[in-house]
Design an enzyme around this catalytic site. Structure first.
Site, PDB file in Angstrom:
ATOM      1  N   ASP A 159       2.752  -5.649   9.219  1.00  0.00           N
ATOM      2  CA  ASP A 159       1.889  -6.486   8.381  1.00  0.00           C
ATOM      3  C   ASP A 159       2.308  -7.957   8.517  1.00  0.00           C
ATOM      4  O   ASP A 159       1.465  -8.847   8.616  1.00  0.00           O
ATOM      5  CB  ASP A 159       1.998  -6.032   6.919  1.00  0.00           C
ATOM      6  CG  ASP A 159       1.792  -4.536   6.796  1.00  0.00           C
ATOM      7  OD1 ASP A 159       0.698  -4.066   7.109  1.00  0.00           O
ATOM      8  OD2 ASP A 159       2.754  -3.824   6.423  1.00  0.00           O
ATOM      9  N   HIS A 187       3.184  -1.100   1.684  1.00  0.00           N
ATOM     10  CA  HIS A 187       2.494  -1.063   2.974  1.00  0.00           C
ATOM     11  C   HIS A 187       1.199  -0.272   2.785  1.00  0.00           C
ATOM     12  O   HIS A 187       1.117   0.913   3.078  1.00  0.00           O
ATOM     13  CB  HIS A 187       3.357  -0.418   4.055  1.00  0.00           C
ATOM     14  CG  HIS A 187       2.572  -0.133   5.307  1.00  0.00           C
ATOM     15  ND1 HIS A 187       2.092  -1.137   6.116  1.00  0.00           N
ATOM     16  CD2 HIS A 187       2.131   1.017   5.855  1.00  0.00           C
ATOM     17  CE1 HIS A 187       1.398  -0.601   7.102  1.00  0.00           C
ATOM     18  NE2 HIS A 187       1.410   0.703   6.966  1.00  0.00           N
TER      19      HIS A 187
HETATM   20  P1  NAI Z   1       1.118  10.891  15.557  1.00  0.00           P
HETATM   21  O1  NAI Z   1       0.320  11.894  14.806  1.00  0.00           O
HETATM   22  O2  NAI Z   1       0.704  10.474  16.931  1.00  0.00           O
HETATM   23  O3  NAI Z   1       2.630  11.400  15.668  1.00  0.00           O
HETATM   24  C1  NAI Z   1       3.334  11.917  14.586  1.00  0.00           C
HETATM   25  C2  NAI Z   1       4.325  12.902  15.147  1.00  0.00           C
HETATM   26  O4  NAI Z   1       5.159  13.340  14.081  1.00  0.00           O
HETATM   27  C3  NAI Z   1       3.682  14.156  15.748  1.00  0.00           C
HETATM   28  O5  NAI Z   1       4.161  14.329  17.071  1.00  0.00           O
HETATM   29  C4  NAI Z   1       4.149  15.267  14.815  1.00  0.00           C
HETATM   30  O6  NAI Z   1       4.364  16.496  15.506  1.00  0.00           O
HETATM   31  C5  NAI Z   1       5.446  14.693  14.296  1.00  0.00           C
HETATM   32  N1  NAI Z   1       5.925  15.315  13.050  1.00  0.00           N
HETATM   33  C6  NAI Z   1       5.207  15.782  12.002  1.00  0.00           C
HETATM   34  N2  NAI Z   1       5.997  16.313  11.083  1.00  0.00           N
HETATM   35  C7  NAI Z   1       7.271  16.175  11.525  1.00  0.00           C
HETATM   36  C8  NAI Z   1       8.538  16.547  11.027  1.00  0.00           C
HETATM   37  N3  NAI Z   1       8.655  17.178   9.864  1.00  0.00           N
HETATM   38  N4  NAI Z   1       9.621  16.245  11.761  1.00  0.00           N
HETATM   39  C9  NAI Z   1       9.522  15.624  12.939  1.00  0.00           C
HETATM   40  N5  NAI Z   1       8.330  15.260  13.487  1.00  0.00           N
HETATM   41  C10 NAI Z   1       7.226  15.530  12.773  1.00  0.00           C
HETATM   42  O7  NAI Z   1       1.241   9.629  14.586  1.00  0.00           O
HETATM   43  P2  NAI Z   1       1.650   8.129  14.954  1.00  0.00           P
HETATM   44  O8  NAI Z   1       0.442   7.371  15.344  1.00  0.00           O
HETATM   45  O9  NAI Z   1       2.813   8.160  15.860  1.00  0.00           O
HETATM   46  O10 NAI Z   1       2.056   7.585  13.506  1.00  0.00           O
HETATM   47  C11 NAI Z   1       3.159   8.103  12.813  1.00  0.00           C
HETATM   48  C12 NAI Z   1       3.179   7.598  11.388  1.00  0.00           C
HETATM   49  O11 NAI Z   1       3.338   6.193  11.341  1.00  0.00           O
HETATM   50  C13 NAI Z   1       1.899   7.885  10.586  1.00  0.00           C
HETATM   51  O12 NAI Z   1       2.289   8.309   9.295  1.00  0.00           O
HETATM   52  C14 NAI Z   1       1.245   6.537  10.501  1.00  0.00           C
HETATM   53  O13 NAI Z   1       0.418   6.436   9.360  1.00  0.00           O
HETATM   54  C15 NAI Z   1       2.441   5.649  10.388  1.00  0.00           C
HETATM   55  N6  NAI Z   1       2.214   4.233  10.684  1.00  0.00           N
HETATM   56  C16 NAI Z   1       2.877   3.307   9.928  1.00  0.00           C
HETATM   57  C17 NAI Z   1       2.743   1.961  10.152  1.00  0.00           C
HETATM   58  C18 NAI Z   1       3.468   0.965   9.311  1.00  0.00           C
HETATM   59  O14 NAI Z   1       3.196  -0.236   9.485  1.00  0.00           O
HETATM   60  N7  NAI Z   1       4.366   1.315   8.406  1.00  0.00           N
HETATM   61  C19 NAI Z   1       1.861   1.477  11.227  1.00  0.00           C
HETATM   62  C20 NAI Z   1       1.231   2.509  11.997  1.00  0.00           C
HETATM   63  C21 NAI Z   1       1.407   3.846  11.715  1.00  0.00           C
END
Ligand code: NAI
Length: 328
Positions: A159, A187
């Site tokens: 952000d 966030h």
């Molecule tokens: P994604 O869906 O591509 O990857 C998430 C991964 O986490 C998947 O491979 C899944 O198998 C794994 N996963 C689920 N439960 C798990 C567990 N208990 N232990 C280990 N791995 C587990 O999602 P992406 O795009 O990589 O985003 C991840 C997170 O980051 C989302 O929650 C998203 O909202 C968040 N995010 C936060 C931002 C921020 O500024 N704080 C910015 C962009 C995304």
């Protein structure tokens, strides 16, 4: 030469993981003189994909990368961890209420907090990226009573970086000319990007903009809703920019923030600026000697106060919900 630093990354096979791991392994997370060992955590169904990414990491022949281990068990993944990047989270499903979302994420961040408490290194630093990041960090923290509370942080650096670029474009200046910008609060769409204490070339940024309507109707909503705009355009959520922000956050935490500037990070409140103690809320922060400090003494006018309060109120409600669910 330095001892390798153990970096545990959860959600390693996800899209942020794919953008993040190569940068960690190349030395951008900790510095070009620090070798790293990667410990990847995934759910069992995604372990094979994580193995594929590990093959590609091998194929980069990164001089600083001293090993990659893959786990589907949090207890093992956090053993000896010096840095924990908690990226994997449960996304909001169709028709899911906030309580359901927090409950589902409690099932992930409670055991991870316990694993950190049980096995991480004494100097463990945790950055939660997975949403709802602030409250997920609070859940993990509350299950790691032996770890100093301030080691649990959540990411608002994306952000912050988004706000820097929006302001630089508006004023047609370089990112380097902008200092002391702040993201306050959660966030989420309630976050408050603050220009009133920011500087452009040493002058007040809000005055340099001189356009309250742009600030209210353009700048703030553009920054706060950027995540949704990326999904709309790209067909997938921010990944490389999120990974980049995670790198920035940890690099600054470990190596310090530059003199004469600050950044934004969600860290446990000490009560500063009227944010209830213990909430993991975004503040203006500097890092010194490996610890975040909240920048003190900023003037908060009425306009900023109302927006900070609204975002903090949302964090209070999230905390109350996870309390009721017995997750903290
Ligand atoms: P994604 O869906 O591509 O990857 C998430 C991964 O986490 C998947 O491979 C899944 O198998 C794994 N996963 C689920 N439960 C798990 C567990 N208990 N232990 C280990 N791995 C587990 O999602 P992406 O795009 O990589 O985003 C991840 C997170 O980051 C989302 O929650 C998203 O909202 C968040 N995010 C936060 C931002 C921020 O500024 N704080 C910015 C962009 C995304």
């Amino acid at each position: 030469s330095k001892a390798p630093v153990n970096v545990t990354v959860t959600g390693a096979a996800g899209q942020i993981g794919y953008a993040l791991l190569f940068r960690i392994a190349s030395g951008q997370l900790l510095g070009a003189d620090t070798p790293v060992k990667l410990r990847l955590l995934e759910i069992p169904q995604a372990v094979k994909a994580a193995e594929g990414t590990a093959m590609e990491l091998d194929d980069c022949a990164f001089p600083l990368l001293q090993g990659i281990d893959i786990f589907d068990d949090a207890g093992k993944a956090f053993e000896g961890a010096n840095v924990g990047l908690l990226v994997g989270a449960r996304p909001r499903g169709k028709g899911m209420e906030r309580g359901d979302l927090l409950q589902a994420n409690g099932g992930i961040f409670k055991p991870q907090g316990e694993a950190i408490n049980a096995g991480a290194a004494d100097d463990i630093r945790v950055l939660v990226v997975g949403n709802p990041a602030n409250t997920n960090a609070l859940i993990a923290q509350s299950h790691a009573p032996d770890v100093p509370a301030e080691r649990f942080t959540a990411m608002t650096r994306l952000d912050h970086n988004r706000a820097l670029t929006q302001l630089a474009k508006k004023l047609d200046v370089s990112i380097n000319d902008i200092k002391k910008l702040t993201i306050w609060g959660n966030h989420s769409a309630t976050q408050y990007p603050d220009l009133f204490n920011a500087e452009v070339d040493g002058a007040n940024a809000a005055k340099a903009v001189g356009d309250q309507a742009w600030l209210e109707n353009d700048f703030i909503p553009t920054v706060a809703k950027r995540g949704a705009a990326i999904i709309e355009a790209r067909g997938a959520s921010s990944a490389a920019s999120a990974a980049n922000a995670a790198i920035d956050h940890v690099y600054d935490w470990v190596n310090g923030t530059p003199e004469g500037d600050w950044t934004s990070a969600a860290i446990p409140s000490d009560g500063s600026y009227g944010v209830p103690e213990g909430l993991i809320s975004s503040f203006p922060v500097v890092s010194k000697n490996g610890e975040w400090e909240i920048v003190q003494g900023l003037e908060i006018d009425e306009f900023s106060r109302a927006r900070i309060d609204a975002s903090v109120q949302e964090l209070v409600e999230e905390r109350d919900t996870v309390k009721q669910l017995g997750l903290v």
